[in-house]
Scaffold this motif. Structure first.
Motif, PDB file in Angstrom:
ATOM      1  N   GLY A  59       0.630  -1.864  12.417  1.00 58.77           N
ATOM      2  CA  GLY A  59       0.475  -0.407  12.517  1.00 58.77           C
ATOM      3  C   GLY A  59       0.520   0.297  11.184  1.00 58.77           C
ATOM      4  O   GLY A  59       0.989   1.441  11.096  1.00 58.77           O
ATOM      5  N   LEU A  60       0.015  -0.337  10.116  1.00 61.91           N
ATOM      6  CA  LEU A  60       0.024   0.293   8.793  1.00 61.91           C
ATOM      7  C   LEU A  60      -0.850   1.551   8.829  1.00 61.91           C
ATOM      8  O   LEU A  60      -2.035   1.492   9.141  1.00 61.91           O
ATOM      9  CB  LEU A  60      -0.496  -0.687   7.746  1.00 61.91           C
ATOM     10  N   LEU A  61      -0.273   2.685   8.501  1.00 62.27           N
ATOM     11  CA  LEU A  61      -0.942   3.970   8.649  1.00 62.27           C
ATOM     12  C   LEU A  61      -2.210   4.033   7.798  1.00 62.27           C
ATOM     13  O   LEU A  61      -2.163   3.816   6.583  1.00 62.27           O
ATOM     14  CB  LEU A  61       0.001   5.109   8.275  1.00 62.27           C
ATOM     15  N   GLY A  62      -3.333   4.299   8.418  1.00 56.77           N
ATOM     16  CA  GLY A  62      -4.595   4.470   7.717  1.00 56.77           C
ATOM     17  C   GLY A  62      -5.446   3.224   7.617  1.00 56.77           C
ATOM     18  O   GLY A  62      -6.653   3.325   7.312  1.00 56.77           O
ATOM     19  N   LEU A  63      -4.884   2.041   7.868  1.00 57.06           N
ATOM     20  CA  LEU A  63      -5.651   0.813   7.691  1.00 57.06           C
ATOM     21  C   LEU A  63      -6.727   0.669   8.764  1.00 57.06           C
ATOM     22  O   LEU A  63      -7.876   0.295   8.467  1.00 57.06           O
ATOM     23  CB  LEU A  63      -4.724  -0.404   7.685  1.00 57.06           C
ATOM     24  N   ASP A  64      -6.379   0.955   9.991  1.00 55.18           N
ATOM     25  CA  ASP A  64      -7.362   0.898  11.078  1.00 55.18           C
ATOM     26  C   ASP A  64      -8.545   1.825  10.794  1.00 55.18           C
ATOM     27  O   ASP A  64      -9.705   1.461  11.025  1.00 55.18           O
ATOM     28  CB  ASP A  64      -6.707   1.306  12.397  1.00 55.18           C
ATOM     29  N   ALA A  65      -8.240   3.013  10.292  1.00 60.09           N
ATOM     30  CA  ALA A  65      -9.300   3.992  10.039  1.00 60.09           C
ATOM     31  C   ALA A  65     -10.243   3.498   8.944  1.00 60.09           C
ATOM     32  O   ALA A  65     -11.469   3.699   9.037  1.00 60.09           O
ATOM     33  CB  ALA A  65      -8.688   5.333   9.647  1.00 60.09           C
ATOM     34  N   GLN A  66      -9.698   2.854   7.911  1.00 64.28           N
ATOM     35  CA  GLN A  66     -10.565   2.305   6.863  1.00 64.28           C
ATOM     36  C   GLN A  66     -11.501   1.247   7.425  1.00 64.28           C
ATOM     37  O   GLN A  66     -12.679   1.180   7.071  1.00 64.28           O
ATOM     38  CB  GLN A  66      -9.722   1.723   5.730  1.00 64.28           C
ATOM     39  N   ARG A  67     -10.972   0.399   8.303  1.00 61.50           N
ATOM     40  CA  ARG A  67     -11.808  -0.629   8.915  1.00 61.50           C
ATOM     41  C   ARG A  67     -12.901   0.000   9.779  1.00 61.50           C
ATOM     42  O   ARG A  67     -14.069  -0.417   9.725  1.00 61.50           O
ATOM     43  CB  ARG A  67     -10.948  -1.570   9.751  1.00 61.50           C
ATOM     44  N   GLU A  68     -12.538   0.984  10.581  1.00 61.71           N
ATOM     45  CA  GLU A  68     -13.504   1.614  11.473  1.00 61.71           C
ATOM     46  C   GLU A  68     -14.630   2.276  10.686  1.00 61.71           C
ATOM     47  O   GLU A  68     -15.793   2.247  11.100  1.00 61.71           O
ATOM     48  CB  GLU A  68     -12.810   2.642  12.365  1.00 61.71           C
ATOM     49  N   ARG A  69     -14.316   2.881   9.542  1.00 59.88           N
ATOM     50  CA  ARG A  69     -15.366   3.495   8.727  1.00 59.88           C
ATOM     51  C   ARG A  69     -16.372   2.448   8.250  1.00 59.88           C
ATOM     52  O   ARG A  69     -17.586   2.674   8.259  1.00 59.88           O
ATOM     53  CB  ARG A  69     -14.744   4.224   7.535  1.00 59.88           C
ATOM     54  N   ALA A  70     -15.843   1.284   7.823  1.00 60.99           N
ATOM     55  CA  ALA A  70     -16.742   0.217   7.366  1.00 60.99           C
ATOM     56  C   ALA A  70     -17.615  -0.281   8.513  1.00 60.99           C
ATOM     57  O   ALA A  70     -18.807  -0.545   8.327  1.00 60.99           O
ATOM     58  CB  ALA A  70     -15.924  -0.921   6.767  1.00 60.99           C
ATOM     59  N   LEU A  71     -17.039  -0.416   9.705  1.00 57.90           N
ATOM     60  CA  LEU A  71     -17.798  -0.903  10.847  1.00 57.90           C
ATOM     61  C   LEU A  71     -18.874   0.098  11.279  1.00 57.90           C
ATOM     62  O   LEU A  71     -20.001  -0.289  11.605  1.00 57.90           O
ATOM     63  CB  LEU A  71     -16.856  -1.183  12.022  1.00 57.90           C
ATOM     64  N   LYS A  72     -18.531   1.366  11.272  1.00 57.69           N
ATOM     65  CA  LYS A  72     -19.472   2.384  11.751  1.00 57.69           C
ATOM     66  C   LYS A  72     -20.586   2.656  10.753  1.00 57.69           C
ATOM     67  O   LYS A  72     -21.739   2.895  11.139  1.00 57.69           O
ATOM     68  CB  LYS A  72     -18.712   3.685  12.061  1.00 57.69           C
ATOM     69  N   THR A  73     -20.257   2.653   9.465  1.00 59.44           N
ATOM     70  CA  THR A  73     -21.257   3.004   8.455  1.00 59.44           C
ATOM     71  C   THR A  73     -22.042   1.806   7.953  1.00 59.44           C
ATOM     72  O   THR A  73     -23.130   1.961   7.388  1.00 59.44           O
ATOM     73  CB  THR A  73     -20.587   3.673   7.239  1.00 59.44           C
ATOM     74  N   GLY A  74     -21.490   0.605   8.137  1.00 56.79           N
ATOM     75  CA  GLY A  74     -22.136  -0.576   7.581  1.00 56.79           C
ATOM     76  C   GLY A  74     -21.968  -0.686   6.080  1.00 56.79           C
ATOM     77  O   GLY A  74     -22.554  -1.578   5.445  1.00 56.79           O
ATOM     78  N   GLN A  75     -21.176   0.186   5.507  1.00 58.62           N
ATOM     79  CA  GLN A  75     -20.919   0.156   4.069  1.00 58.62           C
ATOM     80  C   GLN A  75     -19.788  -0.809   3.745  1.00 58.62           C
ATOM     81  O   GLN A  75     -18.968  -1.137   4.610  1.00 58.62           O
ATOM     82  CB  GLN A  75     -20.537   1.558   3.580  1.00 58.62           C
TER      83      GLN A  75
END
Length: 606
Positions: free
Chosen positions: A155-171
């Motif tokens: 549950g490290l704060l913000g880590l999930d969100a960083q992963r989701e951005r990479a998955l959604k943007t393909g960047q």
């Protein structure tokens, strides 16, 4: 070429003559090490490794190697029983907030990565940012980390969100934007912040497989594929040779810091006290090299030990238990040679997963659940213990492992029952009958019922297969065995391509939640080979992460065990006795309670 440069640096004739060797950053031996014959530990893995990148592997053989190359923040005291966590690269135990949500860790200055051409001749110091980067790698989709869910569960704060951005943007994954849950406060201070309480987070911080520090520039230089063959850590050993599925050689890290043998065995632990008295103050590692062969067949692995070609046999093969350990004691001919036995009931299991997404075996409808439960009841695990394992196991009642905090030895369940009559009744009741008169049961819709069992091409596996075939035939179920290499079948299991598979696991933490990840929905594609998903179970698993040790947590473990038995996505067969044997010249060996970290704590005196 970098390959040739590395070979030259190793200065090992054996390496230079091996055309299929992968080499990685081992420097020349110091004058003191080369003055005497090198001290070499030789033993065998029974299953092939998959690679040496902490973010990309999960099998215990690869992680055993990784754990001696990369270093986490903490480690288990080698001699303490019960286990005790102590600082490794950290300067002290974490500073923990009262709500178990903030962990602040100071890293020891003056720890360096092993030499590597990427560092361009400069010593590369370990800093807090390396642990930030190493943990973030598990969230990077490029690495397809099998342990991502375990890191996600922190549950490290913000880590999930960083992963989701990479998955959604393909960047590419964003490593550079700071997140609240994973920060380097300064060069040597690491801070973790989690969304919910994590009272046992320190156990994760003691696992090299999750939290061993890697250097960002090394990973970037080699990329996701090549980094599997190019591990560079701060640990006591470096990878010197690698022939896939054949031979692994590690050498002493010539730049390893001054570190000395220290431990805190219990006052009444005679063996531990004797080892401490003998080795206290010795500089680590005491070995110069570790040579590992991959020997899948039991007979050559055992004979190589008996003939003195191996210094240790990690788990005496079941076929040779009666020869090696008649009546539970070292055979007289072996004892006369000074061979020693190291025996314990491990936090270790053998289990079968049933793929609940498979079109024949899967589903949560009553008839599919009944089929899995009938197959479980048809398996004569008692015969498995007596005939194949030669008594070196006990029948498991659940998937919560011995020697972990919330194991209940009094718990009994259908998981541990052998009842072919009840299995036949369940199959009859839910429509699995012989509809075409060929002597074998069919599916309720009349299509053939054939259980496809994944297996390996070894003599021992054939013994298990014969037992399974008899057990299932006794209840009218036909079986088909598919043989393959273990690493390939592991990939198939993660991709949901196997109907069922029989394999083993050992806990690397005293937290009983370790095996529960195998049924946790978000772990599908990683450790959840069953592909089981049940909201009630997932909520229970997540609550177990938050609760402190105590009666409420223990009660939830019993509920998890009942869910396992009710839906039978996974059947625990046995808890295994671990019988290791060592040659008289291998000094200081003691099987770790969790994990396989011991190479730097043993000596060889031939």
């Amino acid at each position: 070429m970098a390959f040739c440069t590395l070979l030259a640096r190793l200065r090992t004739a054996a390496v230079c003559s091996a055309a299929l060797v992968f080499a990685a950053g081992a420097g020349a031996q110091s004058p003191s090490a080369s003055a005497a014959a090198p001290k070499v530990l030789r033993y065998a893995f029974l299953i092939a490794e998959t690679g040496f990148d902490p973010a990309q592997v999960s099998d215990q053989y690869s992680t055993a190697v990784i754990s001696h190359i990369f270093e986490p923040l903490y480690e288990y005291d080698y001699l303490a029983r019960p286990v005790k966590v102590r600082p490794l690269t950290a300067a002290a135990l974490p500073e923990v907030s009262a709500d178990f949500k903030t962990f602040t860790i100071r890293i020891k200055p003056g720890i360096y990565f092993a030499d590597d051409p990427v560092f361009k001749g400069q010593r590369r110091e370990l800093v807090a940012a390396d642990y930030v980067y190493s943990l973030k790698r598990f969230a990077d989709p490029a690495f397809k980390a099998p342990f991502w869910v375990q890191v996600q569960n922190l549950g490290l704060l913000g880590l999930d969100a960083q992963r989701e951005r990479a998955l959604k943007t393909g960047q590419p994954f964003d490593y550079d934007t700071p997140i609240e849950g994973l920060r380097a406060l300064d060069r040597y201070t690491l801070q973790l912040k989690v969304a919910a309480p994590r009272p046992r987070l320190i156990y994760t911080l003691a696992m090299a497989a999750y939290t061993g520090a890697v250097a960002r520039e090394v990973v970037q230089a080699h990329g996701p594929q090549q980094i599997m063959a190019h591990p560079v850590g701060t640990g006591p050993f470096v990878l010197a040779q690698w022939r896939r599925s054949s031979r692994i050689v590690l050498q002493r890290n010539p730049g390893y810091r001054e570190r000395y043998y220290e431990a805190e065995p219990a006052a009444d632990d005679a063996e531990g006290q004797a080892l401490l008295a003998r080795f206290k103050g010795r500089r680590l590692p005491m070995l110069d090299r570790v040579e590992i062969s991959i020997i899948e067949e039991s007979q050559p692995r055992w004979l190589s030990f008996v003939n003195g070609e191996m210094d240790l046999v990690d788990r005496v093969p079941p076929e040779f238990v009666n020869v090696a350990l008649p009546h539970g004691r070292v055979a007289p001919n072996l004892a006369a040679r000074g061979i020693r036995l190291h025996r314990m009931l491990g936090a270790d299991t053998a289990f079968t997963f049933f793929n609940v997404q498979h079109p024949m075996l899967g589903g949560m409808s009553p008839e599919r659940v009944a089929l899995r439960r009938a197959l479980s009841l048809a398996l004569d695990v008692g015969a498995e213990v007596r005939q194949v394992r030669r008594g070196q196991a006990v029948v498991a009642q659940s998937f919560v492992l011995p020697n972990t905090h919330d194991f209940d030895p009094s718990f009994k369940s259908e998981n541990g029952e052998y009842d072919p009559a009840r299995a036949r009744a369940l199959l009859d009741l839910y429509g699995y009958k012989d509809r075409d008169g060929d002597g074998w049961r069919d599916m309720p819709d009349g299509s053939p019922l054939v259980i496809e069992v994944a297996s390996q091409p070894t003599a021992l596996d054939r013994q298990y297969n014969e037992l399974w075939q008899r057990n299932f035939a006794a209840v009218g179920v036909r079986t088909h065995f598919t043989s393959g290499k273990w690493p390939e079948q592991l990939k198939q299991a993660r991709n949901g391509q196997l109907m069922l598979w029989f394999l083993g696991e050992s806990a690397n933490t005293p937290d009983s939640i370790y095996m529960l990840q195998y049924l946790y929905g978000p772990s599908i594609g990683a450790q959840n080979y069953s592909r089981f998903q049940l909201d009630a179970y997932d909520r229970l698993y997540e609550r177990l992460q938050e609760l402190p040790d105590g009666p409420e947590r223990r009660a939830l473990f019993r509920e998890a065990e009942r869910i396992q038995v009710a839906y039978m996505p996974l059947k625990s067969h046995v808890f295994r006795y671990l019988n290791d044997m060592s040659q008289p010249w291998l000094i200081g060996y003691r099987r770790p309670a969790f994990g396989s970290v011991f190479w730097h704590y043993v000596d060889v005196q031939r």
